[in-house]
Design an enzyme around this catalytic site. Sequence first.
Site, PDB file in Angstrom:
ATOM      1  CD  GLU A 143       1.056   0.591  -5.506  1.00  0.00           C
ATOM      2  OE1 GLU A 143       2.237   0.772  -5.542  1.00  0.00           O
ATOM      3  OE2 GLU A 143       0.067   1.456  -4.861  1.00  0.00           O
TER       4      GLU A 143
ATOM      5  CB  THR B 220       5.214   2.484  -2.440  1.00  0.00           C
ATOM      6  OG1 THR B 220       4.093   2.392  -3.197  1.00  0.00           O
ATOM      7  CG2 THR B 220       6.079   1.174  -3.021  1.00  0.00           C
TER       8      THR B 220
ATOM      9  CG  HIS C 283      -0.703   3.678  -8.060  1.00  0.00           C
ATOM     10  ND1 HIS C 283      -1.417   4.849  -8.029  1.00  0.00           N
ATOM     11  CD2 HIS C 283       0.230   3.690  -7.125  1.00  0.00           C
ATOM     12  CE1 HIS C 283      -0.650   5.603  -7.020  1.00  0.00           C
ATOM     13  NE2 HIS C 283       0.138   4.868  -6.525  1.00  0.00           N
TER      14      HIS C 283
ATOM     15  CG  ASP D   5       2.259  -1.130  -1.973  1.00  0.00           C
ATOM     16  OD1 ASP D   5       1.075  -1.197  -2.029  1.00  0.00           O
ATOM     17  OD2 ASP D   5       2.686   0.011  -2.483  1.00  0.00           O
ATOM     18  CG  HIS D   6       0.256   1.385   0.074  1.00  0.00           C
ATOM     19  ND1 HIS D   6      -0.910   1.567  -0.476  1.00  0.00           N
ATOM     20  CD2 HIS D   6       1.327   1.487  -0.525  1.00  0.00           C
ATOM     21  CE1 HIS D   6      -0.293   1.905  -1.610  1.00  0.00           C
ATOM     22  NE2 HIS D   6       1.023   1.886  -1.654  1.00  0.00           N
TER      23      HIS D   6
HETATM   24  C1  GP9 Z   1       5.510   5.171  -7.486  1.00  0.00           C
HETATM   25  C2  GP9 Z   1       4.945   3.843  -7.042  1.00  0.00           C
HETATM   26  C3  GP9 Z   1       3.368   4.072  -6.253  1.00  0.00           C
HETATM   27  O1  GP9 Z   1       6.928   4.886  -7.877  1.00  0.00           O
HETATM   28  O2  GP9 Z   1       5.714   3.280  -5.849  1.00  0.00           O
HETATM   29  O3  GP9 Z   1       3.735   4.976  -5.147  1.00  0.00           O
HETATM   30  P1  GP9 Z   1       2.603   4.849  -4.048  1.00  0.00           P
HETATM   31  O4  GP9 Z   1       1.648   6.202  -4.597  1.00  0.00           O
HETATM   32  O5  GP9 Z   1       1.816   3.645  -3.851  1.00  0.00           O
HETATM   33  O6  GP9 Z   1       3.321   5.411  -2.848  1.00  0.00           O
HETATM   34 MN    MN Z   2       2.310   1.968  -3.354  1.00  0.00          MN
END
Ligand code: GP9
Ligand code: MN
Length: 419
Positions: free
Chosen positions: A39, A83, A198, A257-258
């Site tokens: 994340e 994500t 996150h 992921d980003h």
């Molecule tokens: C939520 C997690 C975070 O299940 O994958 O999502 P995001 O906000 O990063 O898209």
């Molecule tokens: Mn994410």
Amino acid sequence: DGNEIPVIRNYIDENIRSDEKSELFGVAEGKNVIFISAESIQSFVINNEVNGQEITPFLNSLMDDEDTYYFENFYHQTEQGKTSDSEFLVENSLYPLSRGAVFFTHGQNEYNATPEILHEHDYFSAVFHANNKSFWNRDQMYENINYDYFYDIESYEVTDENSVGWGLKDKEYFEQSIKYLQSIEQPFYTKFITLTNHFPFELDEEDKTIEPYDSNSNTLNNFFPTVRYTDEAIEQFFNQLKDAGLYEDSIIIIMGDHYGISANHNKAMSQYLDKDEITPYDHVQLQRVPFYIHIPGHGKGEVKSEIAGQIDVKPTLLHMLGIETDNDIYFGNDLFHDDRKGFVALRNGDFISDDYIYTSDICYDRQSGEPLEADESGLDNESATNACHPTMEKVEKELSLSDNIVYGDLFRFIDFDEK
Ligand code: GP9
Ligand code: MN
């Protein structure tokens, strides 16, 4: 009605697919796959420090490991689906959409995603993520692309003590996941989605092993200790995999992921990076996320500098597993192949090519970061931007072909199994 399919196939054959097998074709045939979606981890934290302390000691050491390939110019290509967009890119090698989340809007389409393909090769597939199963419409999308099982929040013991921010802490999450991983059939294809790092990057005091940064952005300040926490959680997971006897027969992929730090924090970011300002060029370079392929016992790993992106994961992985993709439709390249298309398209039409970075209507020299514009050589602004034009057109074409597939649900008309 599928009339566009020959055009798309033609594009793929001419621009994407290579006839020859890559150097690493089959290197991981029959092995388990453990894919870690990390994340919000961006590449700028790798091999970097905050307050004089290493941010990611484990990921740094992994980069130098002889069994690891590390891609230092690997870009995320996500949009509003965050994500879920990164998951879509990885599983399909198709682009997410420029608005909304394709997991929601086109979760019922026909796809030819990695779990579906691996199913044909006797793999068991599972996702591990300690959130509600319907978040991002994952339950429907996963079922649609043939994941055999989703270990969602119901599979975890989540208490006030073992949670922070968005939920179960990463260390607890990996710890609790091991027993499931030991119980499933091999070979398996598994995806682990971490959560602690996150936004807004909350962390309990006892889990802070490095100090926050000091700037006007609490978001950036707190980012560093949570990144370190996830780094420690991944290290612990590697050790647990070894203890469980699951390490040797697996390959482990780690991908950010980003971005975690948006352009809203550019002032603090420029302070941290010791720059006068974050230019549009810098902003694109900040979209790099770490990408690791770790193959226990391989011994030939290295740091790869070629440009790459999330779109490339599917063909790279399938080829490593010894699975041919001759009949498939995808827009990425095998990263172990020299014959590549030479650009990474961002979802907004910006791109990184071998020579240039195009963003905010400016064509930058990729190496120097300088805009190409009226200079001593007598180039006027327009012809300077023109250096980017041929690739701009390719990017536009590629994104629109991918969009046609998604909007038209074109894979309905294709039987991918027939040769
Ligand atoms: C939520 C997690 C975070 O299940 O994958 O999502 P995001 O906000 O990063 O898209
Ligand atoms: Mn994410």
